[in-house]
Scaffold this motif. Structure first.
Motif: not given
Lengths: 246, 246
Positions: A164-173
């Motif tokens: 999820i941390h990696e996902l938020l790097d790609l899609a912060p919103d």
């Protein structure tokens, strides 16, 4: 890949639950999804994930495949290897097929089977899994932790938190549900994730059984870009794909 | 109370699950268990917790009791009040009985009904609940979060984390299962718990419905020593007990 407003929703399941979303990301850090990443890194062509030993034996004959797995840390008769990712680090598995017989991870794969895209994520391929999941997604990603029996496993939750941390790097919103927010707590800072994973009940069991090295290997974040993705439905056949550039 | 080696085991359930341990601690921070603590603080004599509206109406007649509850934030016909703890802050409820009709909290009470001792904990009575649970325990405490529908609720996990934090003050050597370790992450530092609880899906829903004040009230840690403990089994009747000195 650039970051952008995605309207992405991320749901997390701390135990296997039926999902019918676009993309399911199955996590069994200790050890199925970690082992799967290593097997494809060593050149494996296809991997079948099954729960039952007899089923695994039959499939191994049908697919002329290596038979891998164990029960409670004990090797199984007629199997060529166990569940430990370290066993395979130096193997040349080019063009080989393998059956991996594993109870908790298989249950999660089965629960998530309604998803259009299903991939196997671990800490070793967290970043690549996040990129692969996002590029396959139509707006929602379900992260399915395997747990142990009917109990959530801290090692899987740490793995989910890192993905999820990696996902938020790609899609912060990205919009996270409550369980995803909870999992994310385990991911930062990095030292905390390692401490948490080592304190997980299953990690302590593996350590007692002599598999402490598996835990260190499972903790190597983004050691590979290889993401096992489902190709066939019945049985669940996975192939390795490179999850975007690093 | 002095700290001592207790051999205590703490299990946490992020969703209602059957337990058959000594002591079950049910948590529904937004809002059942928070409201229950407030009702007993205002002098309530006994509280019946039920899931079904018609069942609640029948029991109110049988027990000559106040009928409290709502569905989806909407008051129910013939009920004297809703689920908001703030409604009752200034009420004199001495010698009154009440029926509280609530879906998620009731399901958790039902799931935990096999425990010898069952108590209702929230952030408002976390310390007193920990003391009461420990003194009733024979070696194991199960903490049962209510969740929302079949999804874990971050507000309950924060409540569980704070109760576990209080338990560790009393029994520093307690053995936590993976879910309890995960819940504990939400409890420290205190500011983080408040931020997390406010970010919970159910908190955001309550805020939209005009119940933001309930969230602030739910966050008042150790505002009371009052612990609702189960007296009768069928229906689940709770009475208020002082949970040790502060």
């Amino acid at each position: 890949m650039t970051t952008a407003a995605t309207g992405l929703k991320v749901h997390c399941h701390l135990l296997p639950q039926p999902v019918d979303s676009d993309v399911a990301v199955v996590i069994d850090v200790l050890r199925m999804t970690t082992t799967a990443a290593v097997l494809f890194d060593r050149g494996l062509r296809e991997l079948l994930v099954v729960a039952e030993v007899d089923h695994a034996r039959r499939l191994a004959v049908e697919h002329d495949a290596l038979l891998l797995g164990e029960r409670g840390g004990v090797p199984l008769e007629g199997f060529s290897g166990g569940n430990s990712p370290r066993e395979y680090l130096d193997h040349d598995l080019r063009e080989a097929s393998a059956i991996l017989c594993t109870s908790n991870g298989s249950r999660a794969v089965e629960a998530a089977s309604g998803a259009s895209h299903l991939l196997l994520a671990s800490i070793r391929n967290a970043g690549a899994s996040a990129r692969a999941a996002l590029s396959a997604s139509d707006g929602r990603i379900d992260i399915v932790c395997s747990g142990t029996g009917n109990r959530p496993s801290l090692d899987d939750v740490v793995g989910a938190g890192i993905v999820i941390h990696e996902l938020l790097d790609l899609a912060p919103d990205a919009d996270l549900d409550d369980a995803a927010r909870l999992a994310l707590l385990t991911a930062a800072p990095a030292g905390e994730a390692s401490r948490l994973l080592r304190s997980a009940q299953h990690a302590r069991t593996l350590e007692r059984l002599g598999f402490a090295g598996d835990i260190e290997l499972a903790l190597e974040r983004n050691a590979t870009n290889m993401v096992p993705v489902r190709r066939g439905l019945e049985p669940a056949i996975f192939v390795g794909e490179k999850g975007g550039g690093r």
